[in-house]
Enzyme design. Structure first.
Site, PDB file in Angstrom:
ATOM      1  N   HIS A   1       7.139  59.401  30.522  1.00 21.51           N
ATOM      2  CA  HIS A   1       6.410  59.860  31.581  1.00 21.51           C
ATOM      3  C   HIS A   1       7.560  61.140  32.306  1.00 21.51           C
ATOM      4  O   HIS A   1       6.955  61.770  33.139  1.00 21.51           O
ATOM      5  CB  HIS A   1       6.001  58.791  32.792  1.00 21.51           C
ATOM      6  CG  HIS A   1       4.915  57.960  32.168  1.00 21.51           C
ATOM      7  ND1 HIS A   1       3.829  58.284  31.776  1.00 21.51           N
ATOM      8  CD2 HIS A   1       4.974  56.324  32.009  1.00 21.51           C
ATOM      9  CE1 HIS A   1       3.229  57.325  31.557  1.00 21.51           C
ATOM     10  NE2 HIS A   1       3.948  56.343  31.529  1.00 21.51           N
TER      11      HIS A   1
ATOM     12  N   TYR B   1      -6.674  65.030  27.854  1.00 20.40           N
ATOM     13  CA  TYR B   1      -7.452  63.844  27.944  1.00 20.40           C
ATOM     14  C   TYR B   1      -8.686  64.043  27.649  1.00 20.40           C
ATOM     15  O   TYR B   1      -9.662  63.500  26.825  1.00 20.40           O
ATOM     16  CB  TYR B   1      -6.954  63.001  29.126  1.00 20.40           C
ATOM     17  CG  TYR B   1      -7.804  61.867  29.118  1.00 20.40           C
ATOM     18  CD1 TYR B   1      -6.969  60.612  28.866  1.00 20.40           C
ATOM     19  CD2 TYR B   1      -9.116  61.390  29.667  1.00 20.40           C
ATOM     20  CE1 TYR B   1      -7.332  59.319  28.871  1.00 20.40           C
ATOM     21  CE2 TYR B   1      -9.540  60.377  29.958  1.00 20.40           C
ATOM     22  CZ  TYR B   1      -8.872  59.012  29.478  1.00 20.40           C
ATOM     23  OH  TYR B   1      -9.279  57.855  29.467  1.00 20.40           O
TER      24      TYR B   1
ATOM     25  N   THR C   1      -7.518  53.718  18.362  1.00 14.38           N
ATOM     26  CA  THR C   1      -7.124  53.994  19.405  1.00 14.38           C
ATOM     27  C   THR C   1      -8.236  54.350  20.764  1.00 14.38           C
ATOM     28  O   THR C   1      -8.033  54.807  21.799  1.00 14.38           O
ATOM     29  CB  THR C   1      -6.296  55.261  19.192  1.00 14.38           C
ATOM     30  OG1 THR C   1      -7.185  56.371  18.956  1.00 14.38           O
ATOM     31  CG2 THR C   1      -5.150  55.161  18.851  1.00 14.38           C
ATOM     32  N   SER C   2      -9.611  53.832  20.398  1.00 11.98           N
ATOM     33  CA  SER C   2     -10.639  53.891  21.402  1.00 11.98           C
ATOM     34  C   SER C   2     -10.523  53.191  22.631  1.00 11.98           C
ATOM     35  O   SER C   2      -9.591  51.984  22.536  1.00 11.98           O
ATOM     36  CB  SER C   2     -11.976  53.627  20.588  1.00 11.98           C
ATOM     37  OG  SER C   2     -11.988  52.257  20.274  1.00 11.98           O
TER      38      SER C   2
ATOM     39  N   LYS D   1     -12.648  50.874  24.024  1.00  8.43           N
ATOM     40  CA  LYS D   1     -13.021  49.730  23.651  1.00  8.43           C
ATOM     41  C   LYS D   1     -12.305  49.060  22.716  1.00  8.43           C
ATOM     42  O   LYS D   1     -11.895  47.616  23.009  1.00  8.43           O
ATOM     43  CB  LYS D   1     -14.335  49.895  22.929  1.00  8.43           C
ATOM     44  CG  LYS D   1     -15.010  48.433  22.409  1.00  8.43           C
ATOM     45  CD  LYS D   1     -16.330  48.809  21.708  1.00  8.43           C
ATOM     46  CE  LYS D   1     -17.301  47.708  21.240  1.00  8.43           C
ATOM     47  NZ  LYS D   1     -18.039  48.043  20.523  1.00  8.43           N
TER      48      LYS D   1
ATOM     49  N   LYS E   1     -10.943  52.184  32.841  1.00  6.48           N
ATOM     50  CA  LYS E   1     -12.311  52.467  32.601  1.00  6.48           C
ATOM     51  C   LYS E   1     -12.233  53.631  31.219  1.00  6.48           C
ATOM     52  O   LYS E   1     -13.034  53.507  30.563  1.00  6.48           O
ATOM     53  CB  LYS E   1     -12.956  53.246  33.641  1.00  6.48           C
ATOM     54  CG  LYS E   1     -13.654  52.482  34.723  1.00  6.48           C
ATOM     55  CD  LYS E   1     -14.639  53.431  35.601  1.00  6.48           C
ATOM     56  CE  LYS E   1     -15.360  52.374  36.302  1.00  6.48           C
ATOM     57  NZ  LYS E   1     -16.341  52.992  37.313  1.00  6.48           N
ATOM     58  N   GLY E   2     -11.218  54.474  31.259  1.00  8.83           N
ATOM     59  CA  GLY E   2     -11.119  55.535  30.128  1.00  8.83           C
ATOM     60  C   GLY E   2     -12.182  56.513  30.257  1.00  8.83           C
ATOM     61  O   GLY E   2     -12.643  56.780  29.255  1.00  8.83           O
TER      62      GLY E   2
END
Length: 247
Positions: free
Chosen positions: A56, A140, A174-175, A177, A210-211
């Site tokens: 980061h 993103y 990488t989703s 879900k 949440k994404g």
């Protein structure tokens, strides 16, 4: 609103080596080394090539010749969703231990008084390097809107030459879900209670919250959103990145 004179990070004092969740992996990877010399730095050093290292930190705190010796992928997010996610992160991770309000957190942000320093300077240092052949910036929001398109661009940058089936597999693995399903396995390892505030997890979600793009609309009042807008106008006028606040 919590007073800014109180300590919003009451549990954020440095933890002992015994409490560090990376200590056991460190002992395996860096056998015979002293963790007091830096656990994460030594783990990066001991990892065999080819290595993937995530940080980061801004460019100013990384090796000056890094872009001459490595390929760098930089991921950025619109400031409003970043703030909502960062606030959750600092409440969730016990090492941060933030207990202040979202209003206070945003005030710390506009005052450039959060961990890792000012977001504007972090982005500026990256944006100045955007044309370097070993640098690739991703947003993103673009990944949420067109993950296969973004993975194709990343594949071309890295030279990995993946097939469409392999790209589909990466997109699925990488989703949000699928990562949410693996959260306990990936991050737990029996140490979840030591790392994460379980009350925050139950109430507001875990590490994978949440994404989504645009969730800031559910969290920021019009006044807070305006405060962030004013900060962006003042601090990011020289960064031509076109942030998307919804998709």
């Amino acid at each position: 609103m919590d007073s800014l004179n109180s300590d919003p990070f009451p549990d954020a004092s440095p933890s002992s080596d015994d409490a560090n969740p990376f200590l056991e992996p460190f002992k395996i990877l860096c056998s015979g080394r002293n963790p007091k010399d830096g656990i994460c730095v030594q783990m990066a050093e001991c990892t065999p090539d080819p290595r993937t290292i995530k940080t980061h930190l801004p460019f100013s705190l990384l090796p000056s010749l890094m872009l001459d010796t490595s390929k760098v992928v930089y991921v950025a997010r619109n400031p409003k969703d970043m703030l909502v996610s960062y606030h959750h992160h600092c409440r969730l991770i016990k090492m941060h231990g933030y207990v202040g309000s979202l209003e206070d957190f945003i005030q710390y942000f506009v005052d450039d008084d959060l961990l890792y320093g000012t977001y504007a300077e972090h982005l500026k240092e990256a944006w100045e390097r955007r044309n370097h052949p070993n640098f690739h910036i991703m947003f993103y929001e673009d990944m949420k809107a067109d993950i296969i398109g973004e993975l194709k661009r990343l594949d071309a940058f890295l030279g990995t030459k993946l097939t469409l089936q392999q790209l589909d597999n990466v997109a699925r693995h990488t989703s949000f879900k699928e990562m949410k399903k693996r959260e306990e396995i990936t991050l737990g390892m029996g140490t979840g209670d030591k790392i994460f505030n379980q009350e925050v997890t139950k109430k507001d979600g875990g590490f994978f919250r949440k994404g989504e793009t645009g969730d800031w609309r559910n969290k920021l009042s019009p006044e807070l959103a305006a405060k962030v807008d004013a900060w962006v106008e003042k601090n990011m006028k020289n960064i031509s990145a076109d942030f998307k606040y919804s998709i």
